[in-house]
Design a protein around this motif. Structure first.
Motif, mmCIF file in Angstrom:
data_model
loop_
_atom_site.group_PDB
_atom_site.id
_atom_site.type_symbol
_atom_site.label_atom_id
_atom_site.label_comp_id
_atom_site.label_asym_id
_atom_site.label_seq_id
_atom_site.Cartn_x
_atom_site.Cartn_y
_atom_site.Cartn_z
ATOM 1 N N ILE A 53 29.399 -15.896 -0.219
ATOM 2 C CA ILE A 53 28.856 -16.868 -1.168
ATOM 3 C C ILE A 53 29.925 -17.903 -1.485
ATOM 4 O O ILE A 53 29.816 -19.057 -1.112
ATOM 5 C CB ILE A 53 28.341 -16.157 -2.437
ATOM 6 N N TYR A 54 30.980 -17.500 -2.173
ATOM 7 C CA TYR A 54 32.178 -18.322 -2.324
ATOM 8 C C TYR A 54 33.319 -17.380 -2.682
ATOM 9 O O TYR A 54 33.092 -16.224 -3.053
ATOM 10 C CB TYR A 54 32.001 -19.444 -3.357
ATOM 11 N N ASN A 55 34.552 -17.852 -2.556
ATOM 12 C CA ASN A 55 35.713 -16.964 -2.615
ATOM 13 C C ASN A 55 35.763 -16.097 -3.868
ATOM 14 O O ASN A 55 36.062 -14.910 -3.802
ATOM 15 C CB ASN A 55 37.004 -17.779 -2.511
ATOM 16 N N ASP A 56 35.500 -16.690 -5.023
ATOM 17 C CA ASP A 56 35.665 -15.971 -6.281
ATOM 18 C C ASP A 56 34.381 -15.325 -6.790
ATOM 19 O O ASP A 56 34.345 -14.830 -7.913
ATOM 20 C CB ASP A 56 36.193 -16.924 -7.364
ATOM 21 N N TYR A 57 33.328 -15.331 -5.982
ATOM 22 C CA TYR A 57 32.050 -14.812 -6.489
ATOM 23 C C TYR A 57 32.196 -13.379 -6.999
ATOM 24 O O TYR A 57 31.784 -13.056 -8.118
ATOM 25 C CB TYR A 57 30.966 -14.850 -5.406
ATOM 26 N N PHE A 58 32.779 -12.502 -6.182
ATOM 27 C CA PHE A 58 32.897 -11.098 -6.572
ATOM 28 C C PHE A 58 33.776 -10.956 -7.809
ATOM 29 O O PHE A 58 33.478 -10.169 -8.712
ATOM 30 C CB PHE A 58 33.468 -10.283 -5.413
ATOM 31 N N GLY A 59 34.865 -11.730 -7.882
ATOM 32 C CA GLY A 59 35.742 -11.667 -9.045
ATOM 33 C C GLY A 59 35.023 -12.048 -10.323
ATOM 34 O O GLY A 59 35.125 -11.358 -11.348
ATOM 35 N N TYR A 60 34.265 -13.145 -10.283
ATOM 36 C CA TYR A 60 33.527 -13.575 -11.471
ATOM 37 C C TYR A 60 32.406 -12.589 -11.809
ATOM 38 O O TYR A 60 32.122 -12.332 -12.985
ATOM 39 C CB TYR A 60 32.952 -14.973 -11.261
ATOM 40 N N ALA A 61 31.768 -12.045 -10.780
ATOM 41 C CA ALA A 61 30.710 -11.059 -11.021
ATOM 42 C C ALA A 61 31.277 -9.813 -11.692
ATOM 43 O O ALA A 61 30.642 -9.217 -12.572
ATOM 44 C CB ALA A 61 30.035 -10.692 -9.702
ATOM 45 N N CYS A 62 32.492 -9.416 -11.295
ATOM 46 C CA CYS A 62 33.148 -8.267 -11.920
ATOM 47 C C CYS A 62 33.576 -8.586 -13.349
ATOM 48 O O CYS A 62 33.520 -7.724 -14.233
ATOM 49 C CB CYS A 62 34.356 -7.836 -11.093
ATOM 50 N N CYS A 63 34.004 -9.824 -13.590
ATOM 51 C CA CYS A 63 34.361 -10.231 -14.951
ATOM 52 C C CYS A 63 33.155 -10.116 -15.873
ATOM 53 O O CYS A 63 33.265 -9.670 -17.024
ATOM 54 C CB CYS A 63 34.890 -11.663 -14.956
ATOM 55 N N ASP A 64 32.000 -10.518 -15.371
ATOM 56 C CA ASP A 64 30.773 -10.391 -16.153
ATOM 57 C C ASP A 64 30.478 -8.925 -16.450
ATOM 58 O O ASP A 64 30.094 -8.567 -17.576
ATOM 59 C CB ASP A 64 29.608 -11.016 -15.385
ATOM 60 N N LEU A 65 30.680 -8.058 -15.468
ATOM 61 C CA LEU A 65 30.454 -6.625 -15.652
ATOM 62 C C LEU A 65 31.417 -6.052 -16.691
ATOM 63 O O LEU A 65 31.013 -5.293 -17.585
ATOM 64 C CB LEU A 65 30.624 -5.903 -14.315
ATOM 65 N N LEU A 66 32.697 -6.416 -16.595
ATOM 66 C CA LEU A 66 33.689 -5.937 -17.558
ATOM 67 C C LEU A 66 33.380 -6.437 -18.964
ATOM 68 O O LEU A 66 33.507 -5.692 -19.942
ATOM 69 C CB LEU A 66 35.089 -6.391 -17.143
ATOM 70 N N TYR A 98 37.952 3.626 -14.885
ATOM 71 C CA TYR A 98 37.456 2.504 -14.085
ATOM 72 C C TYR A 98 38.550 1.465 -13.861
ATOM 73 O O TYR A 98 38.661 0.891 -12.771
ATOM 74 C CB TYR A 98 36.261 1.870 -14.799
ATOM 75 N N MET A 99 39.384 1.237 -14.867
ATOM 76 C CA MET A 99 40.465 0.266 -14.734
ATOM 77 C C MET A 99 41.609 0.789 -13.875
ATOM 78 O O MET A 99 42.507 0.038 -13.500
ATOM 79 C CB MET A 99 40.992 -0.133 -16.115
ATOM 80 N N CYS A 100 41.582 2.073 -13.559
ATOM 81 C CA CYS A 100 42.586 2.639 -12.650
ATOM 82 C C CYS A 100 42.214 2.419 -11.190
ATOM 83 O O CYS A 100 43.090 2.292 -10.334
ATOM 84 C CB CYS A 100 42.734 4.144 -12.894
ATOM 85 N N HIS A 101 40.930 2.409 -10.917
ATOM 86 C CA HIS A 101 40.506 2.340 -9.519
ATOM 87 C C HIS A 101 39.129 1.698 -9.436
ATOM 88 O O HIS A 101 38.109 2.364 -9.583
ATOM 89 C CB HIS A 101 40.465 3.742 -8.907
ATOM 90 N N SER A 102 39.112 0.389 -9.228
ATOM 91 C CA SER A 102 37.841 -0.319 -9.084
ATOM 92 C C SER A 102 38.099 -1.716 -8.541
ATOM 93 O O SER A 102 39.200 -2.262 -8.667
ATOM 94 C CB SER A 102 37.115 -0.422 -10.432
ATOM 95 N N GLY A 103 37.076 -2.276 -7.951
ATOM 96 C CA GLY A 103 37.172 -3.654 -7.499
ATOM 97 C C GLY A 103 37.361 -4.599 -8.666
ATOM 98 O O GLY A 103 38.052 -5.617 -8.555
ATOM 99 N N ALA A 104 36.760 -4.264 -9.800
ATOM 100 C CA ALA A 104 36.884 -5.112 -10.986
ATOM 101 C C ALA A 104 38.329 -5.179 -11.458
ATOM 102 O O ALA A 104 38.843 -6.257 -11.781
ATOM 103 C CB ALA A 104 35.980 -4.586 -12.097
ATOM 104 N N ALA A 105 39.003 -4.025 -11.512
ATOM 105 C CA ALA A 105 40.401 -4.000 -11.945
ATOM 106 C C ALA A 105 41.292 -4.765 -10.974
ATOM 107 O O ALA A 105 42.287 -5.374 -11.377
ATOM 108 C CB ALA A 105 40.880 -2.560 -12.077
ATOM 109 N N ASP A 106 40.922 -4.747 -9.701
ATOM 110 C CA ASP A 106 41.727 -5.421 -8.681
ATOM 111 C C ASP A 106 41.507 -6.930 -8.643
ATOM 112 O O ASP A 106 42.379 -7.668 -8.160
ATOM 113 C CB ASP A 106 41.404 -4.849 -7.294
ATOM 114 N N MET A 167 49.754 -1.387 -17.823
ATOM 115 C CA MET A 167 51.008 -1.863 -17.243
ATOM 116 C C MET A 167 50.832 -2.406 -15.826
ATOM 117 O O MET A 167 51.737 -3.050 -15.294
ATOM 118 C CB MET A 167 52.041 -0.734 -17.242
ATOM 119 N N GLN A 168 49.671 -2.162 -15.219
ATOM 120 C CA GLN A 168 49.395 -2.748 -13.901
ATOM 121 C C GLN A 168 49.429 -4.274 -13.953
ATOM 122 O O GLN A 168 49.646 -4.931 -12.934
ATOM 123 C CB GLN A 168 48.000 -2.344 -13.411
#
Length: 312
Positions: A53-66, A98-106, A167-168
Motif C-alpha cells: 500500500i505504502y511504506n508506513d501503512y503497517f506502522g500507522y495501522a499498528c499505531c492505531d491498534l496501540l 505485547y510490547m516485548c514481541h510484536s510488529g507494533a512494538a517494532d 528501555m527498548q
C-alpha cells in the motif's frame, strides 16, 4: 516432610511458564489477549494479504491498534471500581508482553509522525507506573506483595518486564528518558521487599534460536523475599535481596508526575490519529473483495493511483 521438587516448582493453574524459566510466569488470560492483538495486527499487515500500500501503512495501522488498546486500559486505570482489579492487571500484563514481541512494538516508532510515536511511548510507561503505584496505595498499611492486596503471583515478573520493555526505546529521541520510569517501577518493587533488579533481557531462559543454555537463572537469583509469601510465589522468584534499581523514593515521586496515566491518556486522546487509508478501515480484512482486488492491481501496475483513489 519437605515437598517434592516437582510440587514446589509446579506451574500454578491458569499460568504459562516461558522457556522453562521459573521467573517467566505469565497468565493464560494475558496470553489470550496478546494472541487477539496479534490477530488484529496480522489483519492490518499488507504483506499478509499479498499487497503493498505504502511504506508506513503497517506502522500507522499498528499505531492505531496501540492507541485503541492503551485508551481502553487507561479507562480501567482511572476507574475507582476497576483500577485495583485483577482484570486491569491482566490488561497491563498483556500490553507488556505485547510490547516485548510484536510488529507494533517494532514499528510504531518508525513512522514519520514522531510526535504521535512519542505519545504512545509515554502512554505505555505511564500506564505501567500508575498501575503499580495505585496497587501499592491499596495495599497500605501493609506492604505490596504478590499476595496483597490482590493474588498476583507474577507481579514481580510483569513489572520487571515492563521496566525492561520501555528501555527498548532508549536513544530514540523521545522527550522523556525511559530509565526514569523504568527505575521508578523497579524501586516500587524494591521498597516493598520484592525483586527490584533489572532483568537481564526481556524474556529469560533459553531462546528458541540458541544452542546454549542461558545462565539467566543464576543471574536472576538476586531478588527480595517477603515473609508472607506462600510457596507458589517462592518457587517462581529469586531468593536474595539486592538493590540495583538506581532510583530512590524522591525519583519515584518525580517520575509519577512526569509519567502520569491521566496526563498521558489526555495527550493520547488529543493526538492526531493517522488517517485511515482513503476512508477504509486499517483492518484489511474488512475491505470488500473489490477494494482488495483494486489495491492488488494498483500494486501490480495494472491500475493507476488516480483510478484507485477515484474508486473510493
Amino acid at each position: 516432610m519437605p515437598r517434592a521438587k516437582d510440587a514446589v516448582t509446579a506451574i500454578p493453574d491458569g499460568f504459562i511458564q516461558i522457556n522453562d524459566h521459573p521467573a517467566e510466569l505469565w497468565s493464560q488470560v494475558a496470553f489470550d489477549r496478546v494472541e487477539g492483538l496479534h490477530d488484529e495486527e496480522r489483519n492490518r499487515d499488507p504483506d499478509a494479504h499479498d499487497m503493498y500500500i505504502y511504506n508506513d501503512y503497517f506502522g500507522y495501522a499498528c499505531c492505531d491498534l496501540l492507541k485503541r488498546e492503551m485508551l481502553a486500559i487507561g479507562k480501567l486505570v482511572a476507574s475507582k471500581k476497576e483500577k485495583h482489579t485483577l482484570a486491569t492487571f491482566h490488561r497491563i500484563e498483556a500490553l507488556t508482553l505485547y510490547m516485548c514481541h510484536s510488529g507494533a512494538a517494532d514499528t510504531f516508532h518508525t513512522i514519520d509522525d514522531g510526535e504521535f510515536a512519542d505519545v504512545l511511548y509515554t502512554a505505555f510507561g505511564s500506564l505501567c507506573l500508575t498501575y503499580i503505584l495505585n496497587l501499592e496505595s491499596a495495599a497500605k498499611p501493609q506492604k505490596l506483595s504478590p499476595t496483597h492486596p490482590l493474588d498476583i503471583l507474577n507481579l514481580e515478573n510483569v513489572i520487571r518486564t515492563a521496566a525492561k520493555a520501555i528501555m527498548q526505546f532508549a536513544d530514540m529521541g523521545f522527550e522523556n528518558e525511559p530509565n526514569e520510569v523504568s527505575d521508578a517501577m523497579l524501586r516500587v518493587l524494591e521498597r516493598n521487599d520484592m525483586n527490584g533488579t533489572p532483568k537481564e533481557k526481556l524474556i529469560l531462559g533459553k531462546s528458541a534460536d540458541s544452542d546454549d543454555e542461558d545462565d539467566d537463572a543464576d543471574k536472576e537469583n538476586e531478588g527480595g523475599e517477603g515473609e508472607d509469601d506462600d510457596e507458589r510465589v517462592k518457587s517462581h522468584r529469586p531468593k536474595k535481596k539486592a538493590r540495583r534499581s538506581g532510583a530512590d523514593d524522591v525519583d519515584v515521586r518525580d517520575a509519577a508526575k512526569t509519567w502520569k496515566a491521566s496526563k498521558a491518556m489526555k495527550a493520547l486522546r488529543e493526538a492526531e490519529a493517522p488517517f485511515e487509508f482513503y476512508g477504509r478501515p486499517w483492518d484489511i480484512t474488512k475491505w470488500t473483495k473489490e477494494e482488495m482486488d483494486r489495491e492488488k492491481a494498483r500494486f501490480a501496475g495494472t491500475l493507476s493511483d488516480d483510478n484507485a483513489v477515484g474508486f473510493i
